[in-house]
Design an enzyme around this catalytic site. Structure first.
Site, PDB file in Angstrom:
ATOM      1  N   ALA A  10       0.838  -1.206   0.000  1.00 17.50           N
ATOM      2  CA  ALA A  10       0.000   0.000   0.000  1.00 17.50           C
ATOM      3  C   ALA A  10       0.868   1.250   0.000  1.00 17.50           C
ATOM      4  CB  ALA A  10      -0.937  -0.013   1.211  1.00 17.50           C
ATOM      5  N   GLY A  11       2.018   1.152  -0.642  1.00 11.94           N
ATOM      6  CA  GLY A  11       2.910   2.308  -0.761  1.00 11.94           C
ATOM      7  C   GLY A  11       2.466   3.192  -1.912  1.00 11.94           C
ATOM      8  N   ASN A  95      14.118  -8.458  -1.770  1.00 11.03           N
ATOM      9  CA  ASN A  95      12.819  -8.375  -2.444  1.00 11.03           C
ATOM     10  C   ASN A  95      12.340  -9.747  -2.922  1.00 11.03           C
ATOM     11  OD1 ASN A  95      12.319  -5.720  -1.924  1.00 11.03           O
ATOM     12  ND2 ASN A  95      12.952  -4.958  -3.919  1.00 11.03           N
ATOM     13  N   VAL A 118       4.883  -5.957 -10.164  1.00 13.10           N
ATOM     14  CA  VAL A 118       5.383  -4.589 -10.380  1.00 13.10           C
ATOM     15  C   VAL A 118       6.725  -4.384  -9.653  1.00 13.10           C
ATOM     16  CG1 VAL A 118       4.854  -2.127 -10.038  1.00 13.10           C
ATOM     17  CG2 VAL A 118       3.014  -3.713 -10.619  1.00 13.10           C
ATOM     18  N   ARG A 151       6.239   6.068 -21.424  1.00 15.52           N
ATOM     19  CA  ARG A 151       7.264   7.122 -21.317  1.00 15.52           C
ATOM     20  C   ARG A 151       7.734   7.540 -22.707  1.00 15.52           C
ATOM     21  NH1 ARG A 151      10.146   4.459 -16.037  1.00 15.52           N
ATOM     22  NH2 ARG A 151       9.003   5.719 -14.518  1.00 15.52           N
ATOM     23  N   HIS A 175      13.338  -4.733 -17.998  1.00 15.14           N
ATOM     24  CA  HIS A 175      13.035  -3.409 -17.466  1.00 15.14           C
ATOM     25  C   HIS A 175      14.317  -2.857 -16.868  1.00 15.14           C
ATOM     26  CE1 HIS A 175      10.582  -0.218 -16.029  1.00 15.14           C
ATOM     27  NE2 HIS A 175      10.606  -0.554 -14.763  1.00 15.14           N
TER      28      HIS A 175
HETATM   29  N1  APR Z   1       3.929  -7.734   2.432  1.00 11.22           N
HETATM   30  C1  APR Z   1       3.158  -6.671   2.095  1.00 11.22           C
HETATM   31  N2  APR Z   1       3.642  -5.433   1.886  1.00 11.22           N
HETATM   32  C2  APR Z   1       4.956  -5.255   2.014  1.00 11.22           C
HETATM   33  C3  APR Z   1       5.837  -6.315   2.362  1.00 11.22           C
HETATM   34  C4  APR Z   1       5.272  -7.597   2.575  1.00 11.22           C
HETATM   35  N3  APR Z   1       6.019  -8.647   2.904  1.00 11.22           N
HETATM   36  N4  APR Z   1       7.094  -5.810   2.435  1.00 11.22           N
HETATM   37  C5  APR Z   1       7.019  -4.498   2.128  1.00 11.22           C
HETATM   38  N5  APR Z   1       5.732  -4.164   1.890  1.00 11.22           N
HETATM   39  C6  APR Z   1       5.169  -2.847   1.559  1.00 11.22           C
HETATM   40  C7  APR Z   1       5.821  -1.709   2.319  1.00 11.22           C
HETATM   41  O1  APR Z   1       5.344  -1.646   3.644  1.00 11.22           O
HETATM   42  C8  APR Z   1       5.397  -0.509   1.480  1.00 11.22           C
HETATM   43  O2  APR Z   1       4.189   0.071   1.940  1.00 11.22           O
HETATM   44  O3  APR Z   1       5.397  -2.522   0.197  1.00 11.22           O
HETATM   45  C9  APR Z   1       5.182  -1.105   0.080  1.00 11.22           C
HETATM   46  C10 APR Z   1       6.121  -0.549  -0.960  1.00 11.22           C
HETATM   47  O4  APR Z   1       5.779   0.783  -1.144  1.00 11.22           O
HETATM   48  P1  APR Z   1       6.829   1.965  -1.420  1.00 11.22           P
HETATM   49  O5  APR Z   1       8.012   1.779  -0.524  1.00 11.22           O
HETATM   50  O6  APR Z   1       6.078   3.242  -1.407  1.00 11.22           O
HETATM   51  O7  APR Z   1       7.362   1.643  -2.889  1.00 11.22           O
HETATM   52  P2  APR Z   1       6.651   2.024  -4.274  1.00 11.22           P
HETATM   53  O8  APR Z   1       7.148   3.324  -4.756  1.00 11.22           O
HETATM   54  O9  APR Z   1       5.187   1.803  -4.157  1.00 11.22           O
HETATM   55  O10 APR Z   1       7.279   0.908  -5.219  1.00 11.22           O
HETATM   56  C11 APR Z   1       6.942  -0.456  -5.048  1.00 11.22           C
HETATM   57  O11 APR Z   1       7.225  -1.000  -7.350  1.00 11.22           O
HETATM   58  O12 APR Z   1       7.956   0.249  -9.149  1.00 11.22           O
HETATM   59  C12 APR Z   1       8.316  -0.693  -8.162  1.00 11.22           C
HETATM   60  O13 APR Z   1      10.668  -0.284  -7.806  1.00 11.22           O
HETATM   61  C13 APR Z   1       9.380  -0.175  -7.251  1.00 11.22           C
HETATM   62  O14 APR Z   1       9.842  -2.319  -6.248  1.00 11.22           O
HETATM   63  C14 APR Z   1       9.193  -1.063  -6.060  1.00 11.22           C
HETATM   64  C15 APR Z   1       7.694  -1.300  -6.044  1.00 11.22           C
END
Ligand code: APR
Length: 307
Positions: A10-11, A95, A118, A151, A175
């Site tokens: 939910a980032g 990851n 993603v 893009r 990518h």
């Molecule tokens: N289960 C659920 N959520 C998780 C877990 C997990 N095990 N580990 C991390 N997260 C959540 C984090 O808590 C965070 O809210 O994944 C979210 C990632 O969000 P952001 O850090 O805001 O990253 P974002 O910019 O959304 O990018 C996410 O997409 O484009 C790609 O490179 C980017 O790998 C990255 C991904």
């Protein structure tokens, strides 16, 4: 809604994807994150916007997977960004661990879902999700080509001062730095861009596309792109949910197509209710083919580290 999409993470990307899904009224949405309160808070915030945005998609937040049961599509954005002192390989392994854990839960509760990956490094994460889910290859795909093509399209429209709606572009390969933009297959209202721009300008736009992600990171400084990545993932989900059969560049497991075996790489596919319904093999010039093979080798080296 009769369709359900789960978004894991939910980032920035995940929450924006959830917003786009519900504002297009494509489905109900379940938002999952490990951080307590964040998916619940963002889901409630989106529900409170619904009366103004005029949609009846239900958005729910959770820290576990029960509510995700029987999702039609699951978009996985969970992961951590690279931290200071962390090598690319460390990030890859961290990851991959997150992806394994997430995919195991997703597959348990939604055994018939189509997975849209993603999280980066994208092509390697697709391999992890494919192996861990045990799903057939038509139901595991990565979002990269739609974003990279968007893009390229945006840059073409800016360069020629034309509507983005008139633009079409194709970007293949992994990518990252080795992606393969294809100017020959990129057009404005059907006119190849090779007829509209000098070779020098095309090369400049291709280079900007290749480094498009890094350009945003250098501007934001604390994070990476999320509006366009979310849009791209939702375009893929929409084509599946509505069985539109759009032809889009997606990372898919190749089994001999393009002379590549057992590797996720971006190529044009038809996306419909059954996920990847067709892999479209276009004829490549020797140079384009060499660039695709080089990109495949870069993806393979990451997969080798994981294995
Ligand atoms: N289960 C659920 N959520 C998780 C877990 C997990 N095990 N580990 C991390 N997260 C959540 C984090 O808590 C965070 O809210 O994944 C979210 C990632 O969000 P952001 O850090 O805001 O990253 P974002 O910019 O959304 O990018 C996410 O997409 O484009 C790609 O490179 C980017 O790998 C990255 C991904």
């Amino acid at each position: 809604m009769d369709k359900k999409v789960t978004v894991i993470g939910a980032g920035n990307v995940g929450a924006t994807a959830a917003q786009r899904l519900c504002e297009k009224e494509l489905c109900d949405v379940v938002l999952v994150d490990i951080v307590d309160g964040v998916p619940q808070g963002k889901a409630l915030d989106l529900m409170e916007a619904a009366p103004i945005e005029k949609h009846d998609s239900a958005v729910t937040g959770a820290n576990s997977y029960e509510l995700t049961a029987d999702s039609d599509v699951v978009i996985i954005t969970a992961g951590i960004p690279r931290k200071p002192g962390m090598s690319r390989d460390d990030l890859l392994k961290t990851n991959a661990g997150i992806m394994r854990d997430v995919t195991r839960n997703v597959a348990k509760y939604s055994p018939n879902a189509k997975l849209i990956i993603v999280s980066n490094p994208l092509d390697a994460m697709c391999h992890v999700a494919y192996k861990e889910s045990g799903f057939p290859r038509n139901r595991v795909m990565g979002m990269a080509g739609v974003l990279d093509s968007a893009r390229f399209r945006a840059f073409i429209a800016m360069e020629l001062n034309v509507s983005v709606e008139n633009t079409h572009a194709f970007v293949l390969g992994g990518h990252g730095d080795t992606m393969v933009p294809l100017p020959r297959y990129s057009s404005v209202a059907g006119i190849p861009i090779t007829e509209l721009m000098s070779q020098e300008r095309i090369e400049a736009l291709v280079e900007r596309t290749r480094t498009g992600g890094a350009e945003i990171v250098s501007l934001l400084k604390t994070g990476s792109a999320y509006y366009a990545p979310a849009s791209a993932a939702v375009e893929m989900a929409e084509s599946i949910l509505k069985d539109k059969k759009k032809v889009l560049p997606c990372a898919v497991l190749l089994e001999g197509e393009y002379g590549i075996n057992n590797l996720f790489i971006g190529v044009p596919v038809k996306l419909g209710a059954n996920g990847i319904e067709q892999i479209i093999e276009i004829r490549l010039s020797p140079e384009e083919d060499a660039a695709l093979k080089k990109s495949a080798a870069a993806v393979q080296s990451l997969v080798d580290i994981l294995e």
